[in-house]
Design an enzyme around this catalytic site. Structure first.
Site, short mmCIF file in Angstrom:
data_model
loop_
_atom_site.label_atom_id
_atom_site.label_comp_id
_atom_site.label_asym_id
_atom_site.label_seq_id
_atom_site.Cartn_x
_atom_site.Cartn_y
_atom_site.Cartn_z
N TYR A 25 9.02 -2.43 6.31
CA TYR A 25 10.14 -2.63 5.70
C TYR A 25 10.98 -1.53 5.49
CZ TYR A 25 12.17 -3.53 0.71
OH TYR A 25 12.99 -3.64 -0.24
N ASP B 230 4.26 1.49 16.23
CA ASP B 230 3.82 0.44 15.08
C ASP B 230 2.57 -0.43 15.58
OD1 ASP B 230 5.44 -0.63 12.42
OD2 ASP B 230 3.89 -1.79 13.03
N ASP C 103 -1.91 2.23 17.74
CA ASP C 103 -2.45 2.69 16.34
C ASP C 103 -2.69 4.05 16.11
OD1 ASP C 103 -4.49 0.88 14.19
OD2 ASP C 103 -4.82 3.01 14.46
N ALA D 295 1.44 2.96 7.02
CA ALA D 295 0.33 2.68 5.89
C ALA D 295 0.22 1.43 5.67
CB ALA D 295 0.57 3.70 4.87
N THR E 223 4.23 8.30 -2.43
CA THR E 223 4.27 7.33 -3.39
C THR E 223 4.26 7.73 -4.79
OG1 THR E 223 3.22 5.40 -4.45
CG2 THR E 223 1.94 6.43 -3.08
N TYR F 182 -5.10 3.37 -3.13
CA TYR F 182 -4.16 3.44 -2.34
C TYR F 182 -3.44 4.88 -2.65
CZ TYR F 182 0.77 3.40 -1.19
OH TYR F 182 2.22 3.60 -0.72
N HIS G 22 5.08 -8.63 -4.07
CA HIS G 22 5.84 -7.74 -4.63
C HIS G 22 6.92 -8.68 -5.88
CE1 HIS G 22 5.07 -4.81 -1.72
NE2 HIS G 22 4.85 -3.95 -2.41
#
Ligand code: UFG
Length: 337
Positions: A11, A31, A50, A74, A116, A140, A188
């Site tokens: 995203y 990716d 990977d 991630a 994050t 996470y 989400h």
């Protein structure tokens, strides 16, 4: 600059990869497509692999003569991380350590890391400054914090230049490129609410209405994906000198789940029925960024992060892509992939 974008089919990574390419950088995406989408990566730029394949990574870094890495790849779902911690540690921590090893071997020492707000845990002070204690309350957040520590150590011992960008709630669809949010499973808030508006779900579930917040629902700081992508461009410029720097990326304003749902109703003109369910484990009640350091040092400011514009851009994208990057509805609707 020649840049490797890990997770560049995801995203935020895909929007950033397109933005970099549009500004003349040579971009390669790495990716494994476990969560990313082939069609989201810039055309002809995807190397499927990977992170834990360190020798392949080292070969890619050498062959493409990479100068800097933007590390998005991630797993990033709080709830899932509480169910499957081993998967999170392997992908996020082991994967990042393999990347660092490959970078060191290939003499690539510049990296921007997708961190994050989950590294902070329960906010002791709001808005949350960068120096707030980091006490994550879910696996996470702990995996991301572990990688931050590794990066800071590499910066000290191996002269790495590191910028860690701590995103608050990434949201919205790009206005610059035909890219938006398509998680499978989707967990989400905004995409879920818009799926109700599209008639793909009957109702939205609100997780908890007895949180210690003004209306009892969780408060988050939503930041537009194009603003996040722009921050990465600014962070790349910062990678000239060795060291570890961290920045919060948010709008500096909080919105409750109920406010988000209300905005979705207004923007879509649809009813969006809700049901109340118990709070989700691992969900902090209140997360709002103090993003002033990013404004000062990265010369960055959020341009598209009003809740209205976030929801409007997401709504435009979801209407044009009702099945995300798929062209047709999934064969078995509701099946978790
Ligand atoms: N929510 C609902 N119903 C839904 C989905 C979400 O009520 O169907 C609520 C959640 O409980 C939360 C808020 O809406 O209070 C936002 O939830 P999201 O799932 O959209 O986002 P999170 O805040 O859980 O997660 C985001 C990022 C993570 C990051 C986390 C930090 O996606 O990567 O913020 O807390 F770790």
């Amino acid at each position: 600059m020649r840049v490797l974008v890990t997770g560049g089919a995801g995203y935020i990574g895909s929007v950033t990869a397109h933005l970099l390419a549009s500004r003349g950088h040579e971009v390669w995406v790495y990716d494994n497509l476990s969560r990313g989408h082939l069609d989201a990566a810039p055309a002809g730029r995807l190397l499927q692999g990977d992170l834990r394949d360190a020798s392949r990574l080292a070969a890619v870094l050498r062959e493409k003569r990479i100068e800097a890495v933007l590390h998005f790849a991630a797993l990033a779902l709080v709830g899932e991380s509480t169910q499957r911690p081993q998967w999170y540690y392997s992908n996020n921590v082991l994967g990042s350590l393999c990347l660092l090893q490959a970078m060191q071997q290939s003499d690539v020492r510049r990296i921007v890391f997708s961190s994050t707000t989950a590294v902070y845990g329960v906010a002791r002070q709001v808005p949350i400054p960068v120096e707030h204690p980091r006490e994550p309350i879910n696996p996470y957040g702990r995996t991301k914090l572990a990688v931050e520590h590794a990066l800071a150590d590499y910066a000290r011992a191996c002269e790495f230049s590191v910028v860690a960008l701590r995103y608050f709630n990434a949201a919205g669809a790009s206005r610059l490129f035909p890219l938006g949010e398509d998680h499978r499973p989707e967990t989400h808030l905004i995409p879920n609410a818009l799926q109700v508006a599209l008639g793909q779900r009957e109702h939205l579930t609100i997780f908890g209405q007895e949180h210690p917040t003004p209306d009892g629902t969780c408060v988050r700081d939503y930041v537009h994906v194009d603003d996040l992508a722009r921050a990465h461009l600014a962070a790349l410029e910062q990678l000239q000198r060795p060291g570890f720097r961290a920045y919060n990326l948010g709008s500096g304003r909080g919105a409750s789940v109920r406010e988000v749902v209300e905005t979705c109703r207004r923007v879509t003109g649809q009813a969006i029925p809700v049901r109340i369910a118990p709070a989700r484990p691992g969900d902090p009640p209140l997360l709002v960024a103090d993003e002033s350091l990013a404004r000062r040092e990265l010369d960055w400011s959020p341009q598209n992060s009003s809740l209205e514009e976030i929801v409007a851009s997401a709504w435009d994208w979801h209407r044009e892509h009702p099945y995300g990057y798929r062209v047709a509805p999934p064969k078995r609707p509701g099946r978790v992939e």
